[in-house]
Design a protein around this motif. Sequence first.
Motif, short mmCIF file in Angstrom:
data_model
loop_
_atom_site.label_atom_id
_atom_site.label_comp_id
_atom_site.label_asym_id
_atom_site.label_seq_id
_atom_site.Cartn_x
_atom_site.Cartn_y
_atom_site.Cartn_z
N GLY A 194 0.82 -1.21 0.00
CA GLY A 194 0.00 0.00 0.00
C GLY A 194 0.85 1.25 0.00
O GLY A 194 0.53 2.25 -0.68
N TYR A 234 -2.92 3.33 -2.14
CA TYR A 234 -3.93 2.54 -1.44
C TYR A 234 -5.07 2.08 -2.33
O TYR A 234 -5.61 0.98 -2.13
CB TYR A 234 -4.46 3.30 -0.22
N ALA A 249 -3.68 -0.90 -4.55
CA ALA A 249 -3.37 -2.06 -3.72
C ALA A 249 -4.64 -2.71 -3.18
O ALA A 249 -4.74 -3.95 -3.14
CB ALA A 249 -2.45 -1.65 -2.56
N SER A 250 -5.60 -1.91 -2.78
CA SER A 250 -6.83 -2.48 -2.23
C SER A 250 -7.69 -3.15 -3.31
O SER A 250 -8.31 -4.19 -3.05
CB SER A 250 -7.65 -1.39 -1.51
N THR A 265 -4.13 -0.36 3.57
CA THR A 265 -3.28 0.30 2.59
C THR A 265 -3.32 1.82 2.73
O THR A 265 -2.32 2.49 2.50
CB THR A 265 -3.70 -0.11 1.17
N TYR A 307 -0.08 4.17 3.36
CA TYR A 307 0.25 5.20 2.37
C TYR A 307 0.28 6.59 2.99
O TYR A 307 1.16 7.40 2.67
CB TYR A 307 -0.78 5.16 1.24
#
Length: 235
Positions: free
Chosen positions: A64, A69, A72-73, A168, A172
Amino acid sequence: MLRRLSHFAFSFAGLNAAGLTAFTVLVWRFAHEGFKLIQLTYITILANVYICVVPHEPLLLYYGKMCGYWSASVVSAYGAFAAGVIDYETLRPFFRHDRVRKLYADRSSYKIGVRWFYKMPFMVMFLAALTPAPLFPFKFMAFSSGYGKYRYLAAITLGRFPRYLLYTWVAYKWKIPNWAIAALVLLTAAVAGWGLLRAKWKSGSSDQTQEEPSEKTPDENAPLQSRQKQDSAGA
């Protein structure tokens, strides 16, 4: 039986593998930090398929922070979705096989669990995926009772996404240092390893206790019986 196996081979090994391959190519080609996002996707799949005792949340913090974020999520949620497909296509036929089903179907605890599960099945699966609660007991309820595939996949994907987004986003925004993430990875692995060793030690101790011969309790009637034998002999 052969018809079921051929259907499984086509639907799982064909369509699902093709979807995962297409997702991998698109992310690798067009997404920023595509290679790292692909790594995160497959890590998430391994962490969610079947039973995983080591949580992968510390790695979410690392990816993240590196990839952002949102990206990544999203790929993590897809990883949870892909793991759910693998679970459903493999575990559902296994648990519903006649030889396996007769091991649990008639148990009162299972019937009570299924009855409570079906009061709000989608919400139960969603909350189990959203929280750190173990997901496998609810997987078992869903697969063994024939819960719908797409409802199951929707519940776990929608439940995992906000959880992954939180991890994340924190990484971040706060820029958690790598040494702290590495320490968290080692800590979670140590906790999981200690839990396994403790469970194994308890199991070994209980088996050893059962194998030890029980002490013989003295027979309270022995003196009386001996006295009666002496009286009868003297007579």
